[in-house]
Structures are given as C-alpha cells and as structure tokens.
Design a protein around this motif. Structure first.
Motif, mmCIF file in Angstrom:
data_model
loop_
_atom_site.group_PDB
_atom_site.id
_atom_site.type_symbol
_atom_site.label_atom_id
_atom_site.label_comp_id
_atom_site.label_asym_id
_atom_site.label_seq_id
_atom_site.Cartn_x
_atom_site.Cartn_y
_atom_site.Cartn_z
ATOM 1 N N ALA A 61 0.813 -1.217 0.000
ATOM 2 C CA ALA A 61 0.000 0.000 0.000
ATOM 3 C C ALA A 61 0.845 1.265 0.000
ATOM 4 C CB ALA A 61 -0.947 -0.002 1.205
ATOM 5 N N LEU A 62 2.091 1.162 0.428
ATOM 6 C CA LEU A 62 2.967 2.340 0.432
ATOM 7 C C LEU A 62 3.194 2.866 -0.976
ATOM 8 C CD1 LEU A 62 3.398 1.410 3.352
ATOM 9 C CD2 LEU A 62 5.813 2.040 3.113
ATOM 10 N N LEU A 63 3.052 2.001 -1.980
ATOM 11 C CA LEU A 63 3.264 2.432 -3.359
ATOM 12 C C LEU A 63 2.211 3.432 -3.809
ATOM 13 C CD1 LEU A 63 5.228 0.005 -3.324
ATOM 14 C CD2 LEU A 63 4.542 -0.469 -5.667
ATOM 15 N N THR A 64 1.097 3.491 -3.095
ATOM 16 C CA THR A 64 0.051 4.469 -3.430
ATOM 17 C C THR A 64 0.329 5.820 -2.787
ATOM 18 O OG1 THR A 64 -1.365 3.922 -1.523
ATOM 19 C CG2 THR A 64 -1.633 2.589 -3.505
ATOM 20 N N ARG A 194 9.964 18.238 8.376
ATOM 21 C CA ARG A 194 8.629 18.809 8.576
ATOM 22 C C ARG A 194 7.597 17.759 8.194
ATOM 23 N NH1 ARG A 194 6.331 19.770 3.713
ATOM 24 N NH2 ARG A 194 7.698 20.175 1.916
ATOM 25 N N LEU A 195 6.446 17.854 8.801
ATOM 26 C CA LEU A 195 5.354 16.937 8.465
ATOM 27 C C LEU A 195 4.784 17.328 7.103
ATOM 28 C CD1 LEU A 195 3.297 14.698 9.146
ATOM 29 C CD2 LEU A 195 1.928 16.459 10.301
ATOM 30 N N GLU A 196 4.828 16.381 6.166
ATOM 31 C CA GLU A 196 4.276 16.652 4.841
ATOM 32 C C GLU A 196 2.828 16.202 4.735
ATOM 33 O OE1 GLU A 196 6.643 16.607 1.127
ATOM 34 O OE2 GLU A 196 5.529 14.765 0.721
ATOM 35 N N GLU A 197 2.553 14.977 5.200
ATOM 36 C CA GLU A 197 1.170 14.501 5.179
ATOM 37 C C GLU A 197 1.023 13.243 6.020
ATOM 38 O OE1 GLU A 197 -0.572 12.746 1.689
ATOM 39 O OE2 GLU A 197 1.386 12.174 0.889
ATOM 40 N N CYS A 198 -0.227 12.956 6.369
ATOM 41 C CA CYS A 198 -0.602 11.676 6.960
ATOM 42 C C CYS A 198 -1.599 11.033 6.002
ATOM 43 C CB CYS A 198 -1.237 11.860 8.335
ATOM 44 S SG CYS A 198 -0.084 12.420 9.605
ATOM 45 N N ARG A 199 -1.281 9.849 5.538
ATOM 46 C CA ARG A 199 -2.132 9.183 4.554
ATOM 47 C C ARG A 199 -2.687 7.889 5.147
ATOM 48 N NH1 ARG A 199 -1.782 8.756 -1.254
ATOM 49 N NH2 ARG A 199 -0.617 10.710 -1.213
ATOM 50 N N ASP A 200 -4.007 7.816 5.304
ATOM 51 C CA ASP A 200 -4.644 6.604 5.804
ATOM 52 C C ASP A 200 -5.007 5.690 4.635
ATOM 53 O OD1 ASP A 200 -4.428 7.805 8.234
ATOM 54 O OD2 ASP A 200 -6.579 8.159 8.518
ATOM 55 N N TYR A 201 -4.873 4.384 4.849
ATOM 56 C CA TYR A 201 -5.233 3.424 3.813
ATOM 57 C C TYR A 201 -5.808 2.162 4.451
ATOM 58 C CZ TYR A 201 -0.718 1.320 5.084
ATOM 59 O OH TYR A 201 0.329 0.766 5.784
ATOM 60 N N VAL A 208 -8.903 -3.287 8.263
ATOM 61 C CA VAL A 208 -7.785 -2.689 8.986
ATOM 62 C C VAL A 208 -7.329 -1.417 8.280
ATOM 63 C CG1 VAL A 208 -5.413 -3.009 9.796
ATOM 64 C CG2 VAL A 208 -7.027 -4.926 9.854
ATOM 65 N N ILE A 209 -7.280 -0.325 9.024
ATOM 66 C CA ILE A 209 -6.821 0.954 8.470
ATOM 67 C C ILE A 209 -5.507 1.335 9.143
ATOM 68 C CG2 ILE A 209 -7.372 3.387 8.098
ATOM 69 C CD1 ILE A 209 -10.329 2.646 8.394
ATOM 70 N N HIS A 210 -4.512 1.616 8.339
ATOM 71 C CA HIS A 210 -3.219 2.065 8.851
ATOM 72 C C HIS A 210 -2.920 3.470 8.343
ATOM 73 C CE1 HIS A 210 -1.498 -2.212 9.821
ATOM 74 N NE2 HIS A 210 -2.335 -1.759 10.729
ATOM 75 N N ARG A 211 -1.923 4.092 8.924
ATOM 76 C CA ARG A 211 -1.568 5.463 8.564
ATOM 77 C C ARG A 211 -0.087 5.546 8.219
ATOM 78 N NH1 ARG A 211 -3.669 9.830 12.549
ATOM 79 N NH2 ARG A 211 -5.521 9.375 11.315
ATOM 80 N N LEU A 212 0.212 6.198 7.116
ATOM 81 C CA LEU A 212 1.596 6.475 6.748
ATOM 82 C C LEU A 212 1.880 7.936 7.064
ATOM 83 C CD1 LEU A 212 4.146 5.230 5.401
ATOM 84 C CD2 LEU A 212 3.421 6.363 3.299
ATOM 85 N N VAL A 213 2.852 8.169 7.931
ATOM 86 C CA VAL A 213 3.271 9.526 8.289
ATOM 87 C C VAL A 213 4.495 9.862 7.439
ATOM 88 C CG1 VAL A 213 4.114 11.027 10.123
ATOM 89 C CG2 VAL A 213 2.394 9.269 10.639
#
Length: 237
Positions: A61-64, A194-201, A208-213
C-alpha cells in the motif's frame, strides 16, 4: 497466498504497475517466512491469508503514497524484512538496504534475497543509532522506512539522520497516532524535517486501516544526533 496478493494489488490499483512475477515472489517470501518462523521468532501472524494481507499488502500500500522508482531506501529495524523486501519485489529499480540489530534475522534475510534472485539489495547487522555515524549513511537515502511499534519521537531520532535533504522518512503507524505526532513536533523540527502529510489506507480484504506519516527532510540533521539508545529512551526529544 498468491491469489490473495494479486487481488489485493488490483484493489490498490497497482497490479499493472508491478512486475508480473511479483505476486508469486511475495507468496514465496510468505511461505519462507512461515517455514522459518517455526524455528525463529519472525512474526506473530501465522495464518497464510493474514500474512498475505497484513504483511505483504500492508507494505504494498505504500506504493500508493510515494514514488519508489530508482530511489535508494533504508529500512530501519527491518525485522522479517518489512516493508523493505516487499517494496524491492514490487519495484525492482529500488535500491534497498535492510538494517537490523539481530544477526540471525540479517542472515535469514540475505538467504531469502538470494532465493528470490533479488539484486540491488543489501542487509546490514547494526544498531540504527550507531550505523548513522558511519560514512555513506548519514543524510544519504532518498527514503527511510520504519514499521517498528516504537514511539514516533524515538523513531524520528533513529531514522531522520539517514534521510538526505529533499528525501522523506515514511513511518508506518496506526490511525490513533495523533497524540504521538503532536508530541513529536519539536523532535521533527529539531532533526531537520517537517510533516508533509498523513495518509490513511485500508488493507485490501480487511477492515484494517493504517496510517503512513510522511516527514520531509528540509535541512541536515544536527551533529550529535542520534544519541545513544539509552539516552534516546530515557529522554526523548
């Protein structure tokens, strides 16, 4: 396992973007993992379906969320190889370094890489806070990943020194990491990011929902970081 992985990649919109053999290679990796897990503690997940979903597709999912083509990636505290090894299988142009402090895991990852005929991958036995001081590692990687279940402030001090300016640290976290992220704000800035984004998938086939910081490196990390592990634990930034 192969069919579950292929279906999950299709759900993520990735199946046409990865090598044709990728689902089979990821499935073989999963089988090797479960086989070795009988004699060495590599994963608490022992159901092949869950391995396909919660390991392989979680990493895929990180590829998205980021571009991995022709990048240099360091996976800190890689453990059984997640997410670095699946990402290498899915993106062959990715140059991957797997870093872990346990020699037995490092040896096994080297064997798996050879069995899967992977090139452009290296495995290193070292502690993260020590390897960051070695020539060719500090401020050197386009992308650094960590899937460890450690507090974000600790992960940032271990991982951000490796990221080159313009690159990013990708921290795989749970969706309830909001307070953790707030507490890490000072640490992130101090270490040059710096924080660029938080992406939930959502992991395909599960709820199951995880978050990429995603933390973008905007300045070199100050000398003196990372500190010794005992200091990092005792006094987080």
């Amino acid at each position: 396992m192969r069919d579950i992985i292929a279906a999950g990649l299709a759900d993520l919109g990735l199946l046409d973007r990865v090598p044709e053999q990728a689902p089979s290679q990821l499935a073989e990796y999963g089988h090797l993992l479960l086989e070795k897990n009988q004699v060495m503690n590599l994963t608490a997940i022992t159901d092949p379906v869950k391995v396909a979903q919660l390991h392989m597709l979680d990493c895929a999912a990180l590829l998205t969320c980021a571009d991995f083509q022709n990048r240099a990636l360091l996976d800190v505290g890689t453990g059984a190889g997640f997410p670095g090894l699946p990402l290498k299988i899915l993106v062959p142009s990715l140059q991957v370094t797997l870093l872990d402090s346990l020699n037995k895991r490092v040896d096994w990852l080297a064997q798996v890489s050879a069995q899967l005929s992977l090139t452009g991958i290296r495995v290193i036995h070292a502690r993260a806070e020590e390897q960051a001081l070695e020539k060719g590692f500090r401020d050197s990687f386009d992308l650094v990943t960590a899937r460890a279940v450690a507090e974000l402030r600790l992960l940032c001090e271990l991982c951000l020194p490796y990221v080159k300016v313009g690159g990013a640290f990708l921290a795989m976290k749970s969706v309830d990491c909001g307070r953790e992220l707030e507490e890490a704000a000072h640490c992130i800035k101090l270490l040059g990011a710096r924080l660029e984004e938080c992406r939930d998938y959502t992991i395909p086939g599960t709820d199951v929902i995880h978050r990429l910081v995603v933390l973008r490196k905007v300045a070199p990390t100050l000398k003196g970081y990372p500190r010794r592990w005992a200091k990092i634990q005792k006094a987080p930034l």
